[in-house]
Design a protein around this motif. Structure first.
Motif, PDB file in Angstrom:
ATOM      1  N   ALA A  75       0.823  -1.463   0.009  1.00 51.78           N
ATOM      2  CA  ALA A  75      -0.063  -0.189   0.039  1.00 51.78           C
ATOM      3  C   ALA A  75       0.737   1.235   0.019  1.00 51.78           C
ATOM      4  N   GLU A  76       1.961   1.278   0.366  1.00 53.67           N
ATOM      5  CA  GLU A  76       2.739   2.354   0.533  1.00 53.67           C
ATOM      6  C   GLU A  76       3.312   2.891  -0.924  1.00 53.67           C
ATOM      7  N   ILE A  77       3.244   1.882  -1.633  1.00 54.67           N
ATOM      8  CA  ILE A  77       3.439   2.533  -3.153  1.00 54.67           C
ATOM      9  C   ILE A  77       2.562   3.532  -3.737  1.00 54.67           C
ATOM     10  N   LEU A  78       1.481   3.361  -3.267  1.00 50.28           N
ATOM     11  CA  LEU A  78       0.294   4.223  -3.589  1.00 50.28           C
ATOM     12  C   LEU A  78       0.061   5.354  -2.701  1.00 50.28           C
ATOM     13  N   VAL A  79       0.192   6.715  -3.438  1.00 52.50           N
ATOM     14  CA  VAL A  79      -0.122   7.785  -2.427  1.00 52.50           C
ATOM     15  C   VAL A  79      -1.496   8.474  -3.107  1.00 52.50           C
ATOM     16  N   SER A  80      -2.286   9.372  -2.130  1.00 49.49           N
ATOM     17  CA  SER A  80      -3.113   9.999  -2.449  1.00 49.49           C
ATOM     18  C   SER A  80      -3.125  11.283  -3.114  1.00 49.49           C
ATOM     19  N   THR A  81      -4.050  11.923  -3.511  1.00 48.78           N
ATOM     20  CA  THR A  81      -3.631  13.383  -4.055  1.00 48.78           C
ATOM     21  C   THR A  81      -3.537  14.228  -2.714  1.00 48.78           C
ATOM     22  N   ASP A  82      -4.145  13.995  -1.784  1.00 42.55           N
ATOM     23  CA  ASP A  82      -4.320  14.952  -0.454  1.00 42.55           C
ATOM     24  C   ASP A  82      -2.491  14.665  -0.128  1.00 42.55           C
ATOM     25  N   TRP A  83      -1.967  13.259   0.105  1.00 40.19           N
ATOM     26  CA  TRP A  83      -0.763  13.230   0.300  1.00 40.19           C
ATOM     27  C   TRP A  83       0.334  14.080  -0.598  1.00 40.19           C
ATOM     28  N   VAL A  84      -0.025  13.831  -1.869  1.00 41.88           N
ATOM     29  CA  VAL A  84       0.831  14.762  -2.450  1.00 41.88           C
ATOM     30  C   VAL A  84       0.738  16.280  -2.466  1.00 41.88           C
ATOM     31  N   ALA A  85      -0.636  16.696  -1.978  1.00 39.92           N
ATOM     32  CA  ALA A  85      -0.503  18.088  -1.638  1.00 39.92           C
ATOM     33  C   ALA A  85       0.200  18.455  -0.610  1.00 39.92           C
ATOM     34  N   GLU A  86       0.173  17.667   0.309  1.00 42.92           N
ATOM     35  CA  GLU A  86       0.909  18.129   1.733  1.00 42.92           C
ATOM     36  C   GLU A  86       2.391  17.718   1.530  1.00 42.92           C
ATOM     37  N   HIS A  87       2.731  16.859   0.863  1.00 46.61           N
ATOM     38  CA  HIS A  87       4.424  16.541   0.708  1.00 46.61           C
ATOM     39  C   HIS A  87       4.843  16.888  -0.704  1.00 46.61           C
ATOM     40  N   ARG A  88       4.580  17.672  -1.483  1.00 46.60           N
ATOM     41  CA  ARG A  88       5.230  17.804  -2.720  1.00 46.60           C
ATOM     42  C   ARG A  88       6.331  18.637  -2.599  1.00 46.60           C
ATOM     43  N   ASN A  89       6.498  19.641  -1.602  1.00 48.70           N
ATOM     44  CA  ASN A  89       7.687  20.188  -1.269  1.00 48.70           C
ATOM     45  C   ASN A  89       8.590  19.513  -0.383  1.00 48.70           C
ATOM     46  N   SER A 135       0.780  22.852 -20.599  1.00 49.84           N
ATOM     47  CA  SER A 135      -0.298  23.532 -20.367  1.00 49.84           C
ATOM     48  C   SER A 135      -0.857  23.401 -18.931  1.00 49.84           C
ATOM     49  N   GLY A 136      -0.018  22.917 -17.969  1.00 48.78           N
ATOM     50  CA  GLY A 136      -0.263  22.776 -16.508  1.00 48.78           C
ATOM     51  C   GLY A 136      -0.078  21.711 -15.898  1.00 48.78           C
ATOM     52  N   HIS A 137       0.748  21.780 -14.559  1.00 42.63           N
ATOM     53  CA  HIS A 137       1.095  20.511 -13.983  1.00 42.63           C
ATOM     54  C   HIS A 137       1.005  21.016 -12.573  1.00 42.63           C
ATOM     55  N   ILE A 138       1.171  19.954 -11.548  1.00 40.81           N
ATOM     56  CA  ILE A 138       1.478  20.011 -10.392  1.00 40.81           C
ATOM     57  C   ILE A 138       2.709  21.099 -10.032  1.00 40.81           C
ATOM     58  N   PRO A 139       2.593  22.065  -9.220  1.00 42.65           N
ATOM     59  CA  PRO A 139       3.684  22.790  -8.995  1.00 42.65           C
ATOM     60  C   PRO A 139       4.969  21.884  -8.370  1.00 42.65           C
ATOM     61  N   GLY A 140       6.081  22.379  -8.996  1.00 46.87           N
ATOM     62  CA  GLY A 140       7.113  21.360  -8.716  1.00 46.87           C
ATOM     63  C   GLY A 140       7.537  20.221  -9.341  1.00 46.87           C
ATOM     64  N   ALA A 141       6.453  19.742 -10.264  1.00 44.82           N
ATOM     65  CA  ALA A 141       6.570  18.339 -10.905  1.00 44.82           C
ATOM     66  C   ALA A 141       7.785  18.524 -12.109  1.00 44.82           C
ATOM     67  N   PRO A 165      11.688  17.764   1.016  1.00 43.68           N
ATOM     68  CA  PRO A 165      13.182  17.651   0.505  1.00 43.68           C
ATOM     69  C   PRO A 165      13.181  15.835   0.132  1.00 43.68           C
ATOM     70  N   GLY A 166      13.924  15.504  -0.791  1.00 44.62           N
ATOM     71  CA  GLY A 166      14.160  13.876  -0.973  1.00 44.62           C
ATOM     72  C   GLY A 166      12.871  13.426  -1.716  1.00 44.62           C
ATOM     73  N   LEU A 167      11.828  14.207  -2.280  1.00 46.73           N
ATOM     74  CA  LEU A 167      10.537  13.783  -3.073  1.00 46.73           C
ATOM     75  C   LEU A 167      10.852  14.751  -4.458  1.00 46.73           C
ATOM     76  N   ARG A 168      10.523  13.926  -5.259  1.00 46.62           N
ATOM     77  CA  ARG A 168      10.435  14.550  -6.566  1.00 46.62           C
ATOM     78  C   ARG A 168       9.254  14.079  -7.246  1.00 46.62           C
ATOM     79  N   LEU A 169       8.477  14.880  -7.869  1.00 41.69           N
ATOM     80  CA  LEU A 169       6.997  14.569  -8.474  1.00 41.69           C
ATOM     81  C   LEU A 169       7.485  14.803 -10.075  1.00 41.69           C
ATOM     82  N   VAL A 170       6.978  13.506 -10.827  1.00 39.92           N
ATOM     83  CA  VAL A 170       7.258  13.430 -12.171  1.00 39.92           C
ATOM     84  C   VAL A 170       6.050  13.081 -12.901  1.00 39.92           C
ATOM     85  N   GLU A 171       5.800  13.692 -13.749  1.00 40.26           N
ATOM     86  CA  GLU A 171       4.641  13.577 -14.536  1.00 40.26           C
ATOM     87  C   GLU A 171       4.915  12.906 -16.034  1.00 40.26           C
ATOM     88  N   SER A 172       4.197  11.912 -16.441  1.00 42.12           N
ATOM     89  CA  SER A 172       4.437  11.263 -17.377  1.00 42.12           C
ATOM     90  C   SER A 172       2.985  11.197 -18.287  1.00 42.12           C
TER      91      SER A 172
END
Lengths: 294, 161
Positions: free
Chosen positions: A18-32, A50-56, A34-41
């Protein structure tokens, strides 16, 4: 929903990892963090700019992950250069998300795993869910300090399958899952209309394959994954798979099947699932390989 | 070789479409191409209510398009057509860009102008990196538009106008 609630909601679905899946809430709280990188594919090249999650950052499946001259993935040197460019170290947790209910995000995650990058997560529901929730988006492309990343050669043995290996797998009567649409599985559809040269010469499927279109694993309203119990009902009760099976999954070029590889490997905990990225565009066109039609 | 690299026959295209093709043919940078297409998508205007309201009829739905795109052709008093579009998938940005291209290039022309447009014109605008699935949907938009224009052209011929 708080971080704890969001995490527990995913945990309650009964996934093996279950740890490999994170919610949108989790990403909103943790996206900044350190040691985490958001990658959009994505499949659609216009979506990220045209628009992405800030920092991705964007990792493009054609331009970044595939070799441009050989049908294969990039090598260790180029993967290290990619990691350097997007500011990832071996200790960085990479959180993937994207369009098409995370088709390409799962594909990118799978490729990262080929290079032994184990700290990976997938944002449940992908880009669509983030957008549907009205969350912040930006067109600003972030720049990160280049990192040092060791050159690691790909390990193509454990989670990737090649044509001849799949042929042996078929001969041994082992399990295969075809995740393409039903018309592709039956052979009704060979290729995209008007483009007979860009599809496969033959329609059908690899002998013995079970048809489980990839999208059956997700909830169509928001792209989130179904619960473990619902997934087991599809793959185990209905299709007869078991976690002790050696399974090969395939589609047309290996992207949709990465999604099913993720479901079987991470959510249901099957230890021996390989993605055949040559898939139908290779098998359907290969001389001497058998196919099956309903 | 497939048809992805085939250049459309520009002799029969509208001047506006020819001009747009000229611009996009010269773009080699993916980022620049994406930026221009996004600018076009930002100009998208949905079909007005006097033409269609939800739920949109299936006859106007683009086949094989995951962006749930719809196309209409409106016959104007001077015999030219005005094309309208809807894109129901919020992530259908490529479909919105394609709609703006087709509207700019073909609205205000006679139905015959649509006939000359090859379906695979989307590859000139979106580049060779366009995925098979995405290309399928965008070509479907062109195909439906041509079919609607053809219907109006035949109706006009039958009425002797």
């Amino acid at each position: 929903m708080s971080q704890v609630q969001a995490s527990s909601e995913i945990k309650e679905r009964g996934y093996k990892n279950a740890e490999i899946l994170v919610s949108t809430d989790w990403v909103a709280e943790h996206r900044n963090d350190p040691g985490l990188r958001l990658v959009e594919s994505n499949e659609d090249m216009l979506l990220y700019p045209s628009g992405h999650i800030p920092g991705a950052v964007q990792v493009d499946w054609t331009g970044d992950l595939n070799d441009q001259l050989c049908r294969d993935y990039i090598d260790g040197e180029r993967f290290a250069a990619l990691m350097k460019r997007i500011g990832v170290t071996p200790d960085t947790t990479v959180v993937f998300y994207g369009d098409k209910s995370n088709w390409w995000a799962a594909y990118a995650l799978w490729v990262f795993r080929l290079f032994g990058h184990e700290k990976v997560k997938l944002m449940d529901g992908g880009r669509l869910k983030w957008e549907m929730e009205g969350r912040e988006m930006t067109r600003e492309v972030p720049a990160y300090q280049p990192t040092e990343y060791p050159v690691r050669q790909r390990d193509d043995q454990k989670i990737r399958a090649f044509r001849d290996e799949v042929h042996q797998h078929v001969k041994a009567g082992k399990k295969l899952v075809d995740v393409r649409s039903t018309p592709e599985f039956t052979g009704e559809r060979l290729h995209m209309e008007d483009y007979p040269n860009e599809g496969a010469l033959r329609g059908g499927h690899i002998p013995g394959a079970r048809s489980v279109p990839w999208a059956r694993a997700i909830n169509p309203d928001n792209g989130t994954f179904k619960t473990a119990e619902e997934l087991k009902a599809i793959y185990e009760q209905e299709q007869g798979l078991s976690s002790s099976d050696e399974v090969v999954v395939y589609c047309r070029i290996g992207e949709r099947s990465s999604h099913t590889w993720f479901v079987l490997t991470e959510l249901l905990g099957y230890p021996n699932v390989r993605n055949y990225d040559g898939s139908w565009t290779e098998w359907g066109n290969s001389v001497g390989l058998p196919i099956e039609k309903p | 070789m497939g048809q992805f690299g085939r250049a459309p026959d520009r002799k029969t295209l509208t001047p506006k479409l020819e001009e747009m093709l000229e611009i996009f043919s010269g773009i080699s940078d993916r980022g620049e191409r994406a930026e221009m297409l996004i600018e076009l998508a930002d100009q998208f205007k949905e079909v007005p209510e006097h033409i269609a309201r939800r739920p949109f009829p299936e006859a106007h739905r683009v086949q094989r398009c995951e962006s749930e795109a719809y196309v209409w052709a409106e016959l104007l008093a001077d015999g030219t057509l005005k094309y309208h579009f809807a894109v129901e998938n919020p992530q259908g940005i490529s479909a919105r860009a394609m709609a703006v291209i087709l509207d700019e290039a073909l609205s205000g022309t006679l139905p015959e102008a649509a006939e000359a447009v090859p379906a695979d014109i989307c590859f000139t605008f979106f580049g060779k990196e366009l995925s098979m699935g995405k290309g399928q949907g965008l070509m479907g938009m062109v195909t439906l538009l041509k079919g609607l224009a053809r219907q109006l052209q035949l109706a006009r011929e039958r009425s002797g106008q």
